[in-house]
Scaffold this active site. Sequence first.
Site, PDB file in Angstrom:
ATOM      1  N   SER A   7       0.828  -1.192   0.000  1.00 57.98           N
ATOM      2  CA  SER A   7       0.000   0.000   0.000  1.00 57.98           C
ATOM      3  C   SER A   7       0.870   1.253   0.000  1.00 57.98           C
ATOM      4  CB  SER A   7      -0.965  -0.053   1.197  1.00 57.98           C
ATOM      5  OG  SER A   7      -1.925   0.959   1.137  1.00 57.98           O
ATOM      6  N   ASP A  53       0.329  -4.337  -3.879  1.00 59.44           N
ATOM      7  CA  ASP A  53      -0.794  -3.407  -4.038  1.00 59.44           C
ATOM      8  C   ASP A  53      -0.388  -1.977  -3.670  1.00 59.44           C
ATOM      9  OD1 ASP A  53      -3.253  -3.617  -5.235  1.00 59.44           O
ATOM     10  OD2 ASP A  53      -4.378  -3.809  -3.374  1.00 59.44           O
ATOM     11  N   HIS A  88      -7.471  -5.372  -0.854  1.00 64.07           N
ATOM     12  CA  HIS A  88      -6.241  -4.629  -0.573  1.00 64.07           C
ATOM     13  C   HIS A  88      -5.557  -5.060   0.725  1.00 64.07           C
ATOM     14  CE1 HIS A  88      -3.532  -1.226  -0.841  1.00 64.07           C
ATOM     15  NE2 HIS A  88      -3.920  -0.776   0.336  1.00 64.07           N
TER      16      HIS A  88
END
Length: 311
Positions: A135, A162, A238
């Site tokens: 992230s 991600d 996610h």
Amino acid sequence: MSAAFTTSATNVFGIGCYTTVLRKVDSVSTSSVPVPPPKPLLVATPCEAGEFPLLIFLHGYLLYNSFYSQLLQHVASHGFIVIAPQLYTVAGPDTTDEIKSTAAITNWLSKGLLQGLLPQDVRPNLSKLALAGHSRGGKVAFALALQKAMTTLKFSALIGVDPVDGMDKGKQTPPPVLTYAPRSFDLDMAVMVIGSGLGEVRRNPLFPPCAPKGVNHEDFFKECRKPACHFVAKDHGHLDMLDDETGGLRGRSSYCLCKNGKTREPMRRFVGGAIVAFMEAYLNGDNTELIAIKHGHETAPLELQTIEFLV
């Protein structure tokens, strides 16, 4: 704090053959670490004697490094030392301090100070070093690899799990990483980008998607040069690579803020296995497992909607 973890498996998506230990290291001076790390660390390492490559893994926005304990131990069980710093507990939009902190941790490693934290006869191979992040941590990893801060050690592989560069195109968090120029990343290393199929989907009308289009894995991969690979896990979200149990308010919220898959285990196993296969290829020189994933010969624990390679 330390915890042992042991079992065996037949491929990269299962637990490997090494017994692992997970150790929490505070950023304060102790007898075993007279010069403490710049930030608290969670260190997952094999217990058996040997010299092992290193992975620095950076957590996502407002998450704790402990939320990745199962993932870190999965990777360590295949013969890697994994170092996961806690870069902050509260942070604003600017990631500059996180980039500088990761550089400082890398430079701390170059002084040989990790050795005192490892089991007897376990040695880190600092010439085989990879950098990964999830992230916002993925953005920080790319930023450091793009030399937005300088390090004394050289990375040989970069992994974005991600990765996210902000809220939307034109709303990137500083310093921006994406340039929207294809193949523009000047990275002297191999790159793997893993995306989640549900990351760009809103959980409900009140919350934005956790990995919005325009600043997500697709955009990061478009700017990568060869060698690079890109996997996207269909029907997973996610935060699905986190531990099954993530405690506290932040841990509970990790189930509420993003569109998730049915369970976390498949995504966590895939991310762990893909990281192992990628590092085997680009740190240890054995691309057997990575090619097996590419051609579907290695049975993944989930369905992949995208498999792309730049070679």
